[in-house]
Design an enzyme around this catalytic site. Structure first.
Site, PDB file in Angstrom:
ATOM      1  N   HIS A 175       0.032  -1.746  -6.458  1.00 30.47           N
ATOM      2  CA  HIS A 175       0.682  -1.747  -5.223  1.00 30.47           C
ATOM      3  C   HIS A 175       0.029  -0.980  -4.017  1.00 30.47           C
ATOM      4  O   HIS A 175      -0.112  -1.336  -3.022  1.00 30.47           O
ATOM      5  CB  HIS A 175       2.041  -1.035  -5.372  1.00 30.47           C
ATOM      6  CG  HIS A 175       3.020  -0.685  -4.219  1.00 30.47           C
ATOM      7  ND1 HIS A 175       3.585  -2.154  -3.462  1.00 30.47           N
ATOM      8  CD2 HIS A 175       3.238   0.559  -3.257  1.00 30.47           C
ATOM      9  CE1 HIS A 175       4.145  -1.360  -2.399  1.00 30.47           C
ATOM     10  NE2 HIS A 175       3.879   0.116  -2.447  1.00 30.47           N
ATOM     11  N   HIS A 180      -0.959  -1.796   0.285  1.00 29.55           N
ATOM     12  CA  HIS A 180      -1.457  -0.623   1.185  1.00 29.55           C
ATOM     13  C   HIS A 180      -2.891  -0.641   1.909  1.00 29.55           C
ATOM     14  O   HIS A 180      -3.047  -0.835   2.854  1.00 29.55           O
ATOM     15  CB  HIS A 180      -0.714   0.399   0.997  1.00 29.55           C
ATOM     16  CG  HIS A 180       0.751   0.697   0.815  1.00 29.55           C
ATOM     17  ND1 HIS A 180       1.413   0.524   2.238  1.00 29.55           N
ATOM     18  CD2 HIS A 180       1.659   0.864  -0.190  1.00 29.55           C
ATOM     19  CE1 HIS A 180       2.807   0.696   1.575  1.00 29.55           C
ATOM     20  NE2 HIS A 180       2.819   0.900   0.566  1.00 29.55           N
ATOM     21  N   GLU A 221       6.586  -2.316   4.515  1.00 33.60           N
ATOM     22  CA  GLU A 221       6.633  -2.557   3.037  1.00 33.60           C
ATOM     23  C   GLU A 221       7.272  -3.910   2.808  1.00 33.60           C
ATOM     24  O   GLU A 221       6.629  -4.729   1.783  1.00 33.60           O
ATOM     25  CB  GLU A 221       7.734  -1.759   2.320  1.00 33.60           C
ATOM     26  CG  GLU A 221       7.344  -0.346   2.428  1.00 33.60           C
ATOM     27  CD  GLU A 221       6.053   0.034   1.162  1.00 33.60           C
ATOM     28  OE1 GLU A 221       5.841  -0.872   0.818  1.00 33.60           O
ATOM     29  OE2 GLU A 221       5.816   1.090   1.028  1.00 33.60           O
ATOM     30  N   SER A 240       2.101  -6.944  -3.260  1.00 39.03           N
ATOM     31  CA  SER A 240       1.914  -6.593  -4.328  1.00 39.03           C
ATOM     32  C   SER A 240       2.656  -7.042  -5.484  1.00 39.03           C
ATOM     33  O   SER A 240       2.471  -6.678  -6.754  1.00 39.03           O
ATOM     34  CB  SER A 240       1.727  -4.996  -4.543  1.00 39.03           C
ATOM     35  OG  SER A 240       3.159  -4.492  -4.105  1.00 39.03           O
TER      36      SER A 240
END
Ligand code: FE2
Length: 297
Positions: A175, A180, A221, A240
Site C-alpha cells: 500500500h 502512496h 486514499e 493498492s
C-alpha cells in the site's frame, strides 16, 4: 471474534479507530509497535510475528534524516510481492488515472522483489521532494498528517501475511509503495499532500481534524476522476488493491464536493460504497488545492 464481513478492508492512515499499540495503548508515538489483532491473518504465525517485530525495531531506532534501514525480507515475502504485483498490473491498466500510470513508469519499481524504502524514497525525493520514513504501524492521524506538511510520508515496511495475498487489514509496504509512493512522485499529488498537512497544522479541534481526515480519505486514499468518459482512480487505497479497483465500478459516484466529503462518514470494513468523482484530474487538483489553502483562514 469478528466475522469475515466485519473485517477491516483497510484501516488506513487517517482512520481514527487506530489499532492498539503495545503496553498502554499509546499511539501518538510514531514508533509504537502494533500488536496483531486475533483476527489478523498472521496472528497464529509465530515466525511472521517475529519478523514483524524485527522490522518494527528498525523503525523504532530510526532517527529522522538518517539513512533509511533496509528490511531483511525473505524469499517468501518477495514471492508475495510478485503475486500482488501480478494481480495489480492489469487492474492498474484498466482503472488507474493517467497521472498514476505516468508516475509508475517514471519510478520503474521492481516487479520481482520488494523494493527497499530507501531506494523508493530516493527516487520520489528526486522528483517531488517528498521522502519516506519508516514507522512500525499505524500512528495517530494528526501525527501522520502533520508530517506531510514537512514533505515526509510515514511508511510501514512489513508486508502482509502470505495466507492472504490480496487482503491487508492495515497499511503494508504494498500500500505504501504502490499506492502512496507512486502518487507522491506526481508533483501535483505531492503538493496536495503537503497542503493537507499544513491544513491539519492549522486545525486545533478534534472535529476539524476528523473533517480533514475524511477529506484525505475520500481524495488521496479513495479519490476517482473522469478521463475520456471513464472513472479512473488516483487514490492510494484503491490503487493498492485489485479488489477495490474492481469494486469501485459499483460505487455510488458523487460530485467532488469537499464540504460534503468532510461530513461523510466511511466504513473501513467494506469496499467503499460512496466515492467522490471529479470531472478531470486537473479539476480535482484545483478543487482540493483551493479547499486546503482556504482551510482555517
Ligand atoms: Fe494510505
Amino acid at each position: 471474534m469478528r466475522t469475515q464481513t466485519q473485517q477491516p478492508a483497510l484501516l488506513d492512515h487517517v482512520d481514527l479507530r487506530v489499532v492498539a499499540a503495545a503496553a498502554g495503548g499509546a499511539t501518538a508515538d510514531r514508533h509504537a509497535v502494533v500488536q496483531l489483532d486475533p483476527d489478523h491473518p498472521g496472528f497464529r504465525d509465530a515466525e511472521y510475528r517475529a519478523r514483524r517485530q524485527e522490522i518494527a525495531r528498525l523503525s523504532m531506532t530510526y532517527k529522522t534524516g538518517a539513512a533509511l534501514p533496509d528490511a531483511p525480507y525473505t524469499d517468501e515475502e518477495h514471492h508475495l510481492w510478485r503475486a500482488v504485483r501480478a494481480a495489480l498490473g492489469p487492474a492498474h491498466g484498466r482503472h488507474s488515472c493517467a497521472e498514476y500510470l505516468e508516475c509508475a513508469g517514471r519510478l520503474e519499481l521492481p516487479h520481482d522483489r520488494i523494493p527497499q524504502l530507501r531506494e523508493v524514497s530516493e527516487k520520489v525525493q528526486a522528483i517531488s521532494g517528498f521522502r519516506l520514513e519508516p514507522v512500525a504501524g499505524l500512528v495517530e492521524p494528526r501525527v501522520f498528517l502533520e508530517s506531510l506538511a514537512g514533505g515526509v510520508f510515514l511508511c510501514t515496511q512489513y508486508i502482509r501475511h502470505h495466507s492472504a495475498p490480496f487482503y491487508t487489514p492495515e497499511p503494508d509496504v504494498v500500500h505504501e509503495v504502490l499506492g502512496h509512493a507512486v502518487t507522491l512522485s506526481s508533483e501535483r499529488l505531492a503538493a496536495l499532500n503537503r497542503l493537507a498537512g499544513e491544513a491539519v497544522r492549522r486545525s486545533a479541534s478534534p472535529e476539524d481534524l476528523e473533517r480533514l481526515s475524511r477529506v484525505y480519505w475520500f481524495t488521496v486514499e479513495f479519490g476517482v476522476v473522469r478521463e475520456a468518459g471513464e472513472v479512473k482512480a488516483y487514490g492510494a487505497g484503491l490503487l493498492s488493491s485489485a479488489g477495490e479497483l474492481e469494486a469501485m465500478r459499483r460505487a455510488e459516484l458523487r460530485p467532488l464536493d469537499l464540504e460534503a466529503a468532510s461530513r461523510q462518514a466511511y466504513d473501513p470494513t467494506q469496499f467503499q460504497p460512496v466515492l467522490f468523482c471529479a470531472d478531470s484530474f486537473g479539476a480535482m487538483f484545483e478543487t482540493l488545492r483551493d479547499f486546503l489553502l482556504n482551510w482555517g483562514r
